[in-house]
Design an enzyme around this catalytic site. Structure first.
Site, short mmCIF file in Angstrom:
data_model
loop_
_atom_site.label_atom_id
_atom_site.label_comp_id
_atom_site.label_asym_id
_atom_site.label_seq_id
_atom_site.Cartn_x
_atom_site.Cartn_y
_atom_site.Cartn_z
N LYS A 42 50.69 -4.62 -5.00
CA LYS A 42 49.70 -3.60 -5.37
C LYS A 42 50.36 -2.63 -6.33
O LYS A 42 50.88 -1.60 -5.93
CB LYS A 42 49.26 -2.84 -4.10
CG LYS A 42 48.20 -3.57 -3.31
CD LYS A 42 47.68 -2.84 -2.08
CE LYS A 42 47.93 -1.37 -1.98
NZ LYS A 42 47.73 -0.84 -0.62
N SER A 129 44.06 11.35 -5.19
CA SER A 129 44.55 10.51 -6.30
C SER A 129 43.47 9.53 -6.73
O SER A 129 43.32 9.25 -7.92
CB SER A 129 45.80 9.74 -5.86
OG SER A 129 46.83 10.62 -5.52
P1 ADP Z 1 49.31 7.41 0.85
O1 ADP Z 1 49.03 6.25 -0.07
O2 ADP Z 1 50.52 7.22 1.72
O3 ADP Z 1 48.12 7.94 1.62
P2 ADP Z 1 49.03 9.59 -1.03
O4 ADP Z 1 49.81 9.66 -2.29
O5 ADP Z 1 47.57 9.31 -1.18
O6 ADP Z 1 49.77 8.53 -0.16
O7 ADP Z 1 49.20 10.92 -0.21
C1 ADP Z 1 50.44 11.34 0.31
C2 ADP Z 1 50.21 12.45 1.33
O8 ADP Z 1 49.64 13.58 0.67
C3 ADP Z 1 49.23 12.07 2.45
O9 ADP Z 1 49.66 12.67 3.66
C4 ADP Z 1 47.94 12.69 2.00
O10 ADP Z 1 47.10 13.00 3.10
C5 ADP Z 1 48.46 13.96 1.34
N1 ADP Z 1 47.52 14.49 0.36
C6 ADP Z 1 46.86 13.84 -0.61
N2 ADP Z 1 46.07 14.66 -1.32
C7 ADP Z 1 46.22 15.89 -0.77
C8 ADP Z 1 45.63 17.18 -1.03
N3 ADP Z 1 44.72 17.35 -1.99
N4 ADP Z 1 46.04 18.22 -0.27
C9 ADP Z 1 46.95 18.03 0.72
N5 ADP Z 1 47.52 16.85 1.03
C10 ADP Z 1 47.16 15.79 0.30
#
Ligand code: ADP
Length: 154
Positions: A42, A129
């Site tokens: 991925k 994201s």
């Molecule tokens: P994953 O693929 O492991 O979920 P992410 O990159 O999507 O990784 O997110 C990493 C961490 O950051 C996760 O704990 C997610 O909940 C947190 N996170 C993502 N976006 C936000 C945000 N806008 N505010 C706070 N925490 C966030």
């Protein structure tokens, strides 16, 4: 002993929400290691090397933040690095079950590693994201969702 936390994620891309978790994590920990997870199957949107490069550039004046990439189990990676805390963010109830499940599995795998979850700032809770990727896909400028100083070369 330095109290360090591992902040694992895909960070594809890293958003203002993620940056806020790092800043607030630095109030709790001496060091936050951002660990960009990747999976050969991925590949994601931004190449992992570019995710790491741009973050290192952004945090180059902050010695308490480091950025690494990894492709193993998060608890194993933390153990190899001698880190006892995993830092995560929680936006809404939608994140809750996933984060709870991950924390539970990680505790079973390694009870010596504690997961610390910080609630998102309400203003940032809608930034994800995946939404930012979608906007970029349709040609929308995404800079307002990224922290100042983060510039991807894509
Ligand atoms: P994953 O693929 O492991 O979920 P992410 O990159 O999507 O990784 O997110 C990493 C961490 O950051 C996760 O704990 C997610 O909940 C947190 N996170 C993502 N976006 C936000 C945000 N806008 N505010 C706070 N925490 C966030």
């Amino acid at each position: 002993m330095i109290k360090a936390a591992l902040f694992p994620g895909s960070f594809d891309p890293f958003t203002r929400g993620h940056a806020d978790i790092v800043s607030r994590g630095l109030r709790l920990f001496d060091h936050v290691m951002i660990a960009v997870g990747y999976n050969e199957q991925k590949k994601g949107w931004i190449p992992v090397e570019e995710r790491v490069r741009a973050l290192r550039e952004m945090y180059k004046e902050e010695p308490r933040v480091s950025v690494v990439q990894y492709n193993t189990l998060t608890v194993d990676f933390a153990r190899e690095r001698g880190i006892h805390f995993i830092l995560r963010g929680l936006r809404t109830h939608k994140d809750y079950e996933y984060e709870l499940g991950m924390a539970d599995v990680n505790r079973r795998l390694n009870p010596g590693i504690e997961t610390v979850v910080l609630f998102s700032e309400p203003d940032l809770a809608n930034i994800s994201s995946s939404v930012v990727r979608e906007l970029a896909h349709f040609g929308h400028d995404i800079q307002e969702f990224l922290p100042a100083g983060l510039n991807y070369q894509i």
